[in-house]
Design an enzyme around this catalytic site. Structure first.
Site, PDB file in Angstrom:
ATOM      1  N   HIS B  67      23.383   5.374   4.838  1.00  0.00           N
ATOM      2  CA  HIS B  67      23.812   4.242   4.313  1.00  0.00           C
ATOM      3  C   HIS B  67      23.104   3.721   3.150  1.00  0.00           C
ATOM      4  O   HIS B  67      21.789   3.779   3.091  1.00  0.00           O
ATOM      5  CB  HIS B  67      23.588   3.158   5.375  1.00  0.00           C
ATOM      6  N   GLN B  85      31.356  -0.714  -1.606  1.00  0.00           N
ATOM      7  CA  GLN B  85      31.407  -1.691  -2.735  1.00  0.00           C
ATOM      8  C   GLN B  85      32.430  -2.956  -2.359  1.00  0.00           C
ATOM      9  O   GLN B  85      32.009  -4.151  -2.602  1.00  0.00           O
ATOM     10  CB  GLN B  85      32.037  -1.052  -3.977  1.00  0.00           C
ATOM     11  N   LEU B 121      23.754  -3.537   7.903  1.00  0.00           N
ATOM     12  CA  LEU B 121      24.542  -4.630   8.621  1.00  0.00           C
ATOM     13  C   LEU B 121      25.949  -4.661   8.282  1.00  0.00           C
ATOM     14  O   LEU B 121      26.274  -4.254   7.150  1.00  0.00           O
ATOM     15  CB  LEU B 121      23.771  -5.973   7.973  1.00  0.00           C
ATOM     16  N   ALA B 123      28.463  -6.051   6.393  1.00  0.00           N
ATOM     17  CA  ALA B 123      28.288  -7.334   5.521  1.00  0.00           C
ATOM     18  C   ALA B 123      29.332  -8.055   5.607  1.00  0.00           C
ATOM     19  O   ALA B 123      29.227  -9.186   5.107  1.00  0.00           O
ATOM     20  CB  ALA B 123      28.072  -6.403   4.122  1.00  0.00           C
TER      21      ALA B 123
END
Lengths: 177, 177
Positions: B67, B85, B121, B123
């Site tokens: 990651h 992204q 995480l 996101a």
């Protein structure tokens, strides 16, 4: 590159350098980093291969499925990894005529259909005449033994790629069993 | 996309479509293909997560190491996967000012140093204010529990990516435990 350098790498650098020892499976290098320090090239290689050997059968098949066909779609589309491109080129697979390419693609398709993974071969140890012959031969093997054969080819490929990176003479490193 | 379509896929197509459910680990999708047919999205998801759970600890750490940092090198260099992204952008991490970006990079570096894997995480379930807060909090967790927390985030990310691909409402699929 010597082992002191390898053992000093953070995981980002290690995965950047060794992420394609196992084709398109940076997970393997990223896992192997947990096992540092490595005493020598053989030790490093053993950790790559031990990770593969410990995977469940689906994971071993998964490793094979991350490999491209020889003289297949990725070669035609220019989407091979740099390592695969070099290996297929060295075997003369980038300059097949249309008939030979078609024959290989038909054999690849039959192989994929039979085994559920692509035909994997250490192309650098073969050549354009031997590849279709070996593919035709392995098409008739039993699935259990063919899985073992194919994983052995994955290890030969990894062995040669590691020797390249570490500047070793591949013949002086014990070949994968 | 419905499950009939998913179950009809050859492994090439399956890995093309689901290869980044687990970030940069197409091996996982390639292994999961062995388990078809899938009864529904939940069943498909369970096979992805079961594969991760069955890996040795080094392999689970390896998954985390594939990651990218949040607001890190890959974002700066434009080398994030399309999925990462989008997720980092949705969390507002692509438009941090220089001070906030520097602070996050310092926290990321401390986290990597402490745990030997990057801070992971989901996101999309967070935002630019919550990310550094959560990162600072998790920096103080014990390594064993932090590994479990981080793998839980990998599963949340995979859950959302699968729901995207299959056109499901993520809230209607049982969230990962």
């Amino acid at each position: 590159m010597d082992m002191e350098k390898v053992n000093s790498m953070g995981f980002r650098e290690f995965v950047d350098v060794f992420g394609n020892i196992i084709e398109k499976c940076p997970l393997v290098a990223a896992a192997v980093w947990s096992q540092r320090p490595f005493s020598d090239l053989q030790d490093l290689e053993n950790h790559f291969f031990a990770f593969i050997d410990a995977l469940p059968r689906s994971g071993q098949e998964g490793i094979l499925r991350c490999h491209p066909d020889l003289a297949g779609r990725d070669l035609q589309q220019g989407t091979l990894t740099a390592e695969s491109q070099r290996e297929q080129s060295q075997a003369g697979l980038t300059s097949l005529d249309a008939d030979d390419r078609l024959r290989l693609q038909q054999l690849n398709a039959r192989y994929r259909e039979r085994f559920g993974f692509p035909f994997v071969l250490a192309a650098r140890l073969s050549d354009r005449d031997a590849v279709p012959r070996e593919l035709a031969r392995r098409l008739h093997c039993q699935p259990e033994s063919e899985l073992r054969t194919a994983l052995g080819e994955v290890k030969k490929i990894g062995h040669l790629r590691l020797a390249d990176l570490l500047g070793a003479d591949p013949a002086r490193v014990e070949p994968p069993r």
